[in-house]
Design a protein around this motif. Structure first.
Motif, PDB file in Angstrom:
ATOM      1  N   THR A   1      24.892 -19.030  11.307  1.00 47.32           N
ATOM      2  CA  THR A   1      24.783 -18.375  10.003  1.00 47.32           C
ATOM      3  C   THR A   1      25.915 -17.361   9.829  1.00 47.32           C
ATOM      4  OG1 THR A   1      22.383 -18.672   9.998  1.00 47.32           O
ATOM      5  CG2 THR A   1      23.270 -16.967   8.537  1.00 47.32           C
TER       6      THR A   1
ATOM      7  N   THR B   1      29.293 -19.386   9.474  1.00 48.54           N
ATOM      8  CA  THR B   1      29.520 -20.287   8.333  1.00 48.54           C
ATOM      9  C   THR B   1      29.190 -19.666   6.981  1.00 48.54           C
ATOM     10  OG1 THR B   1      27.270 -21.194   8.403  1.00 48.54           O
ATOM     11  CG2 THR B   1      28.937 -22.271   9.791  1.00 48.54           C
ATOM     12  N   GLY B   2      28.408 -18.554   6.985  1.00 45.76           N
ATOM     13  CA  GLY B   2      27.992 -17.963   5.716  1.00 45.76           C
ATOM     14  C   GLY B   2      26.929 -18.788   5.004  1.00 45.76           C
ATOM     15  N   ARG B   3      26.359 -19.735   5.712  1.00 51.16           N
ATOM     16  CA  ARG B   3      25.218 -20.502   5.182  1.00 51.16           C
ATOM     17  C   ARG B   3      24.038 -20.311   6.121  1.00 51.16           C
ATOM     18  NH1 ARG B   3      27.670 -25.934   2.379  1.00 51.16           N
ATOM     19  NH2 ARG B   3      28.762 -24.761   0.777  1.00 51.16           N
TER      20      ARG B   3
ATOM     21  N   GLN C   1      21.699 -22.440   1.218  1.00 49.41           N
ATOM     22  CA  GLN C   1      21.623 -20.994   0.948  1.00 49.41           C
ATOM     23  C   GLN C   1      22.932 -20.330   1.379  1.00 49.41           C
ATOM     24  OE1 GLN C   1      18.076 -19.816   3.081  1.00 49.41           O
ATOM     25  NE2 GLN C   1      16.728 -20.597   1.473  1.00 49.41           N
ATOM     26  N   THR C   2      23.686 -19.847   0.398  1.00 52.80           N
ATOM     27  CA  THR C   2      24.905 -19.102   0.684  1.00 52.80           C
ATOM     28  C   THR C   2      24.534 -17.640   0.894  1.00 52.80           C
ATOM     29  OG1 THR C   2      26.200 -20.627  -0.666  1.00 52.80           O
ATOM     30  CG2 THR C   2      27.192 -18.479  -0.187  1.00 52.80           C
TER      31      THR C   2
ATOM     32  N   LYS D   1      24.744 -13.874   1.021  1.00 50.05           N
ATOM     33  CA  LYS D   1      25.491 -12.768   0.413  1.00 50.05           C
ATOM     34  C   LYS D   1      25.394 -11.510   1.270  1.00 50.05           C
ATOM     35  CE  LYS D   1      27.173 -13.763  -2.863  1.00 50.05           C
ATOM     36  NZ  LYS D   1      28.378 -14.619  -2.980  1.00 50.05           N
TER      37      LYS D   1
ATOM     38  N   VAL E   1      20.387 -14.353  -0.416  1.00 48.67           N
ATOM     39  CA  VAL E   1      21.111 -15.614  -0.575  1.00 48.67           C
ATOM     40  C   VAL E   1      21.219 -16.063  -2.038  1.00 48.67           C
ATOM     41  CG1 VAL E   1      20.256 -16.398   1.688  1.00 48.67           C
ATOM     42  CG2 VAL E   1      19.080 -17.149  -0.395  1.00 48.67           C
ATOM     43  N   GLU E   2      22.218 -16.914  -2.260  1.00 43.09           N
ATOM     44  CA  GLU E   2      22.283 -17.691  -3.500  1.00 43.09           C
ATOM     45  C   GLU E   2      21.980 -19.132  -3.122  1.00 43.09           C
ATOM     46  OE1 GLU E   2      26.144 -17.151  -5.187  1.00 43.09           O
ATOM     47  OE2 GLU E   2      25.684 -15.130  -5.903  1.00 43.09           O
TER      48      GLU E   2
ATOM     49  N   GLY F   1      21.901 -23.234  -3.643  1.00 39.64           N
ATOM     50  CA  GLY F   1      22.624 -24.339  -4.275  1.00 39.64           C
ATOM     51  C   GLY F   1      21.676 -25.412  -4.785  1.00 39.64           C
TER      52      GLY F   1
END
Lengths: 138, 138
Positions: free
Chosen positions: B58, B61-63, B85-86, B88, B103-104, B106
């Motif tokens: 996590t 990768t930022g995911r 889930q990106t 933030k 998260v944001e 997708g």
């Protein structure tokens, strides 16, 4: 007279996920994870645990009771600090192994034992050259 | 080149609570509880778990990667559903035994495996005469 809540054991997956009866799934230690948020803003204040007695007392009194794993004791949040949590709503997740409490906080409006308004007061800031993950204050 | 994060073990209580180094406290099963909220609204989407590998991936990768306790497998959220889930922001709580992911989402913006946008889709409605705790849809 208040009727004491009866916490039914989990049934089939279909009932757990789509039924309209609370059948909380306690873990091997007899605990369920509880996420507590500020009712108006949704700010996540803390994550704690309840056993059956803490959940029953929360349902009966409308105030948040938890089980302290470190002190091994039932715990009325705010009993000494005045930061009592009045429960506006209790939600349960899909597999009923987690509860979400939406609360209003009494006293000075704080929550964390460190004196801060919420427990999540640090964010991950980045990774140092040596791999250490740095935090910063929120 | 991305530096691989090094997850240091917890030190003294003072460092855990007031230090600026991430020293996550994994439980006896090697897991840490993760609360995931929608970054913009703070809506609590789900509660899941990470092991060291999921947390490292996590961070790298930022995911959001999790550990599925039921499937006993590392799990890139959204890999099949597109509901990636990106991340933030990652926060940690006072005793560093819980993470908060903002998260944001997708894909179609959903989260729960039941097809709902979030896992907490039922609230406690009241106690029936027989003590059963009733739920209703949020």
């Amino acid at each position: 007279m208040t009727i004491s809540p009866k916490l039914s054991p989990p049934g089939q997956q279909q009932d757990v996920e789509n039924g309209l009866v609370l059948t909380p799934k306690f873990d091997a230690s007899g605990l369920i994870t509880v996420v507590t948020v500020e009712a108006e803003t949704n700010t996540v204040l803390m994550v704690a645990h309840m056993n059956t007695e803490a959940l029953a007392k929360t349902l009966e009194t409308g105030r948040a009771w938890y089980w302290s794993r470190s002190r091994k004791a039932l715990w009325l949040k705010g009993e000494t600090s005045g930061q009592v949590q009045t429960v506006k709503e209790i939600r349960v997740d899909c597999d009923q192994d987690c509860l979400l409490l939406r609360v209003e906080i009494g006293g000075d409006g704080g929550c964390c034992h460190t004196g801060r308004p919420q427990c999540f007061y640090r964010r991950v800031d980045g990774v140092s050259d040596d791999g250490t993950v740095r935090l910063s204050w929120v």
